[in-house]
Design a protein around this motif. Structure first.
Motif, mmCIF file in Angstrom:
data_model
loop_
_atom_site.group_PDB
_atom_site.id
_atom_site.type_symbol
_atom_site.label_atom_id
_atom_site.label_comp_id
_atom_site.label_asym_id
_atom_site.label_seq_id
_atom_site.Cartn_x
_atom_site.Cartn_y
_atom_site.Cartn_z
ATOM 1 N N ASP A 8 0.859 -1.151 0.090
ATOM 2 C CA ASP A 8 -0.054 0.033 -0.007
ATOM 3 C C ASP A 8 0.731 1.436 -0.160
ATOM 4 O OD1 ASP A 8 -1.094 -2.369 1.007
ATOM 5 O OD2 ASP A 8 -3.044 -1.172 1.784
ATOM 6 N N ASP A 37 -4.847 0.689 -2.454
ATOM 7 C CA ASP A 37 -4.973 1.861 -1.864
ATOM 8 C C ASP A 37 -3.314 2.646 -2.325
ATOM 9 O OD1 ASP A 37 -6.993 1.350 -0.255
ATOM 10 O OD2 ASP A 37 -5.733 0.834 1.563
ATOM 11 N N ASN A 67 -10.013 -0.007 -0.575
ATOM 12 C CA ASN A 67 -10.947 0.915 -0.165
ATOM 13 C C ASN A 67 -10.627 2.182 -0.162
ATOM 14 O OD1 ASN A 67 -8.721 -0.076 1.775
ATOM 15 N ND2 ASN A 67 -9.925 1.006 3.413
ATOM 16 N N HIS A 68 -9.322 2.779 -0.085
ATOM 17 C CA HIS A 68 -9.105 4.238 -0.221
ATOM 18 C C HIS A 68 -9.277 4.729 -1.706
ATOM 19 C CE1 HIS A 68 -7.886 5.424 3.842
ATOM 20 N NE2 HIS A 68 -7.436 4.293 3.979
ATOM 21 N N HIS A 123 -6.824 -6.681 -2.932
ATOM 22 C CA HIS A 123 -6.274 -5.470 -2.043
ATOM 23 C C HIS A 123 -6.375 -6.039 -0.570
ATOM 24 C CE1 HIS A 123 -5.488 -1.910 0.010
ATOM 25 N NE2 HIS A 123 -6.579 -1.905 0.538
ATOM 26 N N CYS A 185 -11.816 -5.782 -0.746
ATOM 27 C CA CYS A 185 -11.109 -4.463 -0.221
ATOM 28 C C CYS A 185 -11.031 -4.281 1.318
ATOM 29 C CB CYS A 185 -11.691 -3.185 -1.092
ATOM 30 S SG CYS A 185 -11.661 -3.126 -2.710
ATOM 31 N N HIS A 231 -3.638 -3.885 2.586
ATOM 32 C CA HIS A 231 -4.568 -3.487 3.497
ATOM 33 C C HIS A 231 -4.574 -3.628 5.068
ATOM 34 C CE1 HIS A 231 -8.629 -2.199 4.525
ATOM 35 N NE2 HIS A 231 -8.790 -3.650 5.173
HETATM 36 MN MN LIG Z 1 -7.087 -0.933 2.527
#
Ligand SMILES: [Mn+2]
Length: 280
Positions: A8, A37, A67-68, A123, A185, A231
């Motif tokens: 990430d 991310d 997710n980001h 992710h 995610c 993550h």
């Molecule tokens: Mn993440």
């Protein structure tokens, strides 16, 4: 010639450049895979996103959405809720190439399979009840919506939320797509039925009773393929159960990690303690 799978970034661009220098990275001969991310929380999200786009568009790498990255897509689509003081997305949203960056990002996949090795990148993980081809098919369901004209409606109005937590083949519509995104995610822990838990973010041992890391589920149907993911910064550099965890918390003053696929070696760069806003 090497393929590096990189943890990430979260806007940590200077550490990425330093790591690539340490690896003697050459864009003409090496490939870079990013576990998602790419953006947010760190100081140079715009630089990270431009760099990853350039590498992927040159056919010299791949990325999956985290997710980001979804959070950025939702902000770009006009979602006001869930905006955080810790977000560092404004330089992207105000960039002259904003539309090209967002339009490219939304067309990135949730799962990438290596063309030769039995290896996939996601992710956060793959739920125990999906084998790798089912996982790829479910990832494509989301990928198809993100590439369609429905993408804004999806990320703005139907993406956020933690329900449903349990998979069923009978799930339909937005609920089905939301489960798929959350699983790929945001997942860390699941219960014996493979239902997901999204609140616990600590290292194994700190989770609520009845839950275990998704990759130690005894009946996991995707054990036969190596899974690379990020993550989970509190998990750290974990290699076991045929999974490889690559988020080693660069943003938090930990390391930025790369896994060289050809010889199965880890490479790390120590990151400074000052990457989060307010800490500089
Ligand atoms: Mn993440």
């Amino acid at each position: 010639m090497a393929t590096y799978i990189i943890g990430d970034l979260q806007g940590c661009f200077d550490p990425l450049l330093q790591l690539l220098q340490q690896l003697n990275y050459n864009i003409a001969t090496d490939e870079l895979w990013f576990v998602g991310d790419i953006v947010n929380r760190g100081p140079q999200s715009l630089e990270c996103l431009r760099f990853v786009k350039k590498v992927v568009e040159a056919g010299r790498g791949r990325m999956v959405l985290g997710n980001h990255d979804f959070h950025l897509l939702a902000q770009a689509a006009g979602l006001e809720r869930f905006r955080s003081r810790k977000d560092t997305l404004q330089p992207i949203l105000e960039a002259p190439d904003r539309d090209a960056l967002i339009d490219w990002l939304r067309q990135q996949p949730l799962l990438v399979r290596h063309p030769v090795y039995p290896a996939v990148m996601v992710h956060a993980g793959i739920p125990p009840q999906w084998n790798h081809s089912e996982a790829a098919a479910h990832a494509d369901e989301v990928h198809d919506v993100l590439r369609s004209s429905d993408w804004r409606v999806f990320v703005r109005e139907h993406l956020f939320g933690s329900e449903p937590t349990c998979w069923s083949d009978a799930l339909q519509g937005w609920d089905r797509l939301r489960y798929i995104v959350n699983a790929f995610c945001r997942m860390r822990y699941c219960d014996a039925d493979g239902c997901l838990e999204f609140k616990a973010k600590g290292k194994p041992g700190s989770q609520p009773p009845g839950y275990q890391p998704w990759f130690v589920h005894p009946n996991r149907r995707n054990k036969d393929i190596a899974i690379f993911f990020g993550h989970w910064s509190t998990l750290g550099a974990f290699d076991g159960y045929n999974v490889h965890a690559l988020d080693t918390g660069c943003l938090w003053g930990g390391q930025l990690s790369a896994w060289r696929l050809e010889d199965g070696t880890r490479h790390t760069l120590q990151c400074p303690q000052t990457l989060q806003p307010g800490k500089a």
